[in-house]
Design an enzyme around this catalytic site. Structure first.
Site, mmCIF file in Angstrom:
data_model
loop_
_atom_site.group_PDB
_atom_site.id
_atom_site.type_symbol
_atom_site.label_atom_id
_atom_site.label_comp_id
_atom_site.label_asym_id
_atom_site.label_seq_id
_atom_site.Cartn_x
_atom_site.Cartn_y
_atom_site.Cartn_z
ATOM 1 C CD GLU A 98 38.052 -21.494 -19.484
ATOM 2 O OE1 GLU A 98 38.055 -20.502 -19.277
ATOM 3 O OE2 GLU A 98 38.176 -22.351 -18.571
ATOM 4 C CG ASP A 102 48.205 -22.354 -17.087
ATOM 5 O OD1 ASP A 102 49.250 -23.109 -17.263
ATOM 6 O OD2 ASP A 102 48.100 -21.241 -16.478
ATOM 7 C CG PHE A 151 51.035 -13.847 -12.769
ATOM 8 C CD1 PHE A 151 49.789 -13.463 -12.655
ATOM 9 C CD2 PHE A 151 51.401 -14.703 -11.490
ATOM 10 C CE1 PHE A 151 48.797 -13.961 -11.788
ATOM 11 C CE2 PHE A 151 50.561 -14.783 -10.533
ATOM 12 C CZ PHE A 151 49.152 -14.553 -10.727
ATOM 13 C CB VAL A 152 48.465 -12.773 -18.583
ATOM 14 C CG1 VAL A 152 49.529 -12.347 -19.332
ATOM 15 C CG2 VAL A 152 48.070 -14.172 -18.612
#
Ligand code: PRP
Length: 179
Positions: A98, A102, A151-152
């Site tokens: 993956e 999160d 926020f990547v």
């Protein structure tokens, strides 16, 4: 650097080095086991391709696609299988690859589903771990980096399907997603 990126969190070189270390670890721990490497589309594609090329033991490839029931539903933990594996996994050593963990909903769903098919083992290899966002208790067995709650994007990770092909992982400018 892309104009929409505020900062680089992990550079191309850092990612490459870390992937080489993970590949060496997997080579050692899976020697003689012919693991089935399961890539979860689409975010894991870059990591998957680089990880597998850095490994030297024999492996097999397969893919799954998962979707949440729209943006709102993801927080409810509802996920839906879009594409299943091509082959049976009974008696196999499975490694789920993956890009990011999160909330953990996706991987806990996947792990449960794959375990019900009687494999010898199921392990998780994730490039990024956003531990502070976890809702369900799930851990990566092999992890690239811990990731701050930012926020990547890049290296497979998207915002509205963009930025997946950036060769690094960057923090997206707020102005991009708040406008
Ligand atoms: C991302 C990522 C994981 C999942 C992690 O996929 O690739 O599969 O979210 O989030 P969770 O731990 O909260 O479940 P996404 O649904 O964005 O699809 P994509 O891989 O096609 O970008």
């Amino acid at each position: 650097m892309h104009q929409d990126v505020e900062n680089i969190m992990f550079s191309k070189e850092q990612i490459e080095k870390r992937i080489a270390e993970l590949a060496a670890q997997l080579d050692r721990e899976y020697a003689g086991k012919n693991p089935l490497m399961v890539g979860i589309l689409k975010g894991s594609v870059m990591f998957y391709a680089d990880l597998l090329r850095a490994m030297t033991i024999p492996v097999e490839m397969d893919f799954m696609a998962i979707s949440s029931y729209g943006a709102g539903a993801k927080s409810s933990g509802e996920v839906k299988l879009i594409k299943d594996l091509d082959r049976k996994i009974e008696g196999r050593h499975v490694i789920i690859v993956e890009d990011i963990i999160d909330s953990g909903y996706t991987l806990s769903y996947l792990k449960r589903m794959l375990y019900s098919r009687k494999p010898d083992s199921v392990k998780i290899c994730a490039l990024l771990d956003k531990y502070s966002r976890r809702v369900v208790p799930i851990e990566a067995d092999y992890k690239g980096f811990d990731c701050e709650d930012e926020f990547v994007v890049g290296f497979g990770l998207d915002y509205a399907e963009r930025y997946r092909n950036l060769p690094y992982i960057g923090i997206l400018k707020r102005s991009v997603y708040e406008k």
